[in-house]
Scaffold this active site. Structure first.
Site, PDB file in Angstrom:
ATOM      1  CE  LYS A 195      34.031  44.194  28.399  1.00 20.07           C
ATOM      2  NZ  LYS A 195      34.150  44.458  29.846  1.00 20.07           N
TER       3      LYS A 195
ATOM      4  N   GLY B  83      30.351  46.660  38.411  1.00 20.97           N
ATOM      5  CA  GLY B  83      30.840  46.974  39.744  1.00 20.97           C
ATOM      6  C   GLY B  83      29.823  46.873  40.853  1.00 20.97           C
TER       7      GLY B  83
ATOM      8  CB  ALA C 258      29.142  43.912  34.168  1.00 20.42           C
ATOM      9  N   GLY C 259      28.863  42.625  37.196  1.00 25.37           N
ATOM     10  CA  GLY C 259      27.867  42.362  38.227  1.00 25.37           C
ATOM     11  C   GLY C 259      28.185  41.232  39.170  1.00 25.37           C
TER      12      GLY C 259
ATOM     13  CG  ASN D 109      38.743  44.913  37.282  1.00 23.94           C
ATOM     14  OD1 ASN D 109      39.022  45.907  36.637  1.00 23.94           O
ATOM     15  ND2 ASN D 109      39.510  44.543  38.290  1.00 23.94           N
ATOM     16  CB  THR D 110      34.540  45.518  40.793  1.00 26.18           C
ATOM     17  OG1 THR D 110      34.677  46.505  39.770  1.00 26.18           O
ATOM     18  CG2 THR D 110      34.329  46.220  42.130  1.00 26.18           C
TER      19      THR D 110
END
Length: 265
Positions: free
Chosen positions: A107, A168, A194-195, A216-217
């Site tokens: 990635k 995040g 993301a987001g 992830n977050t």
């Protein structure tokens, strides 16, 4: 039909088929045991690893992520998190290939600044061109620009990963129209990256037609990461089914569930 497995049920990346359309990161968890349990609960088959921040054998004296997430069970997706120029991203991918004995699926993310963590597109283009020429299979993090998404596809990236919102942030999909346009014009898998903040964000991404979601977050920083991982798994599955089923058109006025024609009295 429910219960029947078809090609539509699989996510195919670089000629490998996966049942799960949820990809997860391995950072920000309390410890490796929580990482293991959350990823098991997510059902993910592809896990991202920040090579510059995670020990996968670079330091024999430290705990090794591969002890809890073995490559025999998961497809590892080394990423270039923390890179702000093309050359550092290229070096990171080369290191990952060496550490993982020839692994070429990566990635690529090259960031523009530390505050927004938006992608630096010129640097990303340069890094992608070099990596593809060296035989890497590049999944590329980019902004939600349909023109750039198509350019990354044309140059040979095996998947394009537009952001839904800043990394995040948990803001969810800020521009669903651009994401839908990217999906409609794509010839490679499109994965929102993301987001995402909660399960409904993941479901919306899938309902827009995305092939998968990477996060992830949203899992690791939830109050109950393992429970959130389970919720995200279900949301991705439900969103995919809803997309395939086809939603009803939006209407400005009511439409009765029961027609008035043919009333008995």
């Amino acid at each position: 039909m429910p219960g029947q497995i078809t090609e539509e049920d699989f996510l195919t990346i670089a000629n490998v088929r996966y049942r799960s359309r949820l990809l997860v990161g391995t950072g920000k968890y309390r410890d490796l045991e929580q990482t293991r349990l959350a990823i098991e609960a997510s059902g993910a088959e592809i896990v991202t690893v920040a090579i510059r921040r995670t020990n996968i054998g670079q330091d024999p004296s430290q705990a090794n992520l591969l002890d809890v997430l073995p490559p025999s069970r998961y497809t590892l997706l080394p990423n270039t998190a923390g890179c702000y120029d093309a050359q550092s991203a290229i070096r990171t991918c080369r290191l990952a290939r060496e550490l993982l004995e020839g692994h070429t699926l990566v990635k690529l993310e090259v960031l523009g600044d530390e505050k927004t963590l938006f992608p630096a597109i010129p640097e990303t283009l340069d890094a992608a061109a070099t990596l593809i020429a060296e035989g890497f299979q590049v999944m590329v993090y980019t902004n939600d620009d349909p023109v750039m998404a198509k350019r990354f596809e044309t140059m040979g990236c095996v998947a394009v990963m537009p952001l839904a919102a800043p990394i995040g942030s948990g803001l969810g999909i800020r521009n669903p129209y651009n994401i839908r346009t990217i999906v409609e014009n794509a010839g490679v898998p499109i994965l929102v990256d993301a987001g995402v903040g909660t399960a409904s964000d993941a479901a919306i991404a899938m309902e827009l037609g995305c092939d998968g979601v990477l996060m992830n977050t949203a899992i690791a920083q939830a109050k109950e990461p393992i429970l959130m991982a389970s919720a995200m798994r279900k949301a991705v599955e439900a969103g995919r089914e809803a997309y395939r089923a086809g939603r009803i058109p939006r209407r400005a006025y009511a439409s009765a569930s029961s027609p008035i024609e043919g009333l008995f009295f």
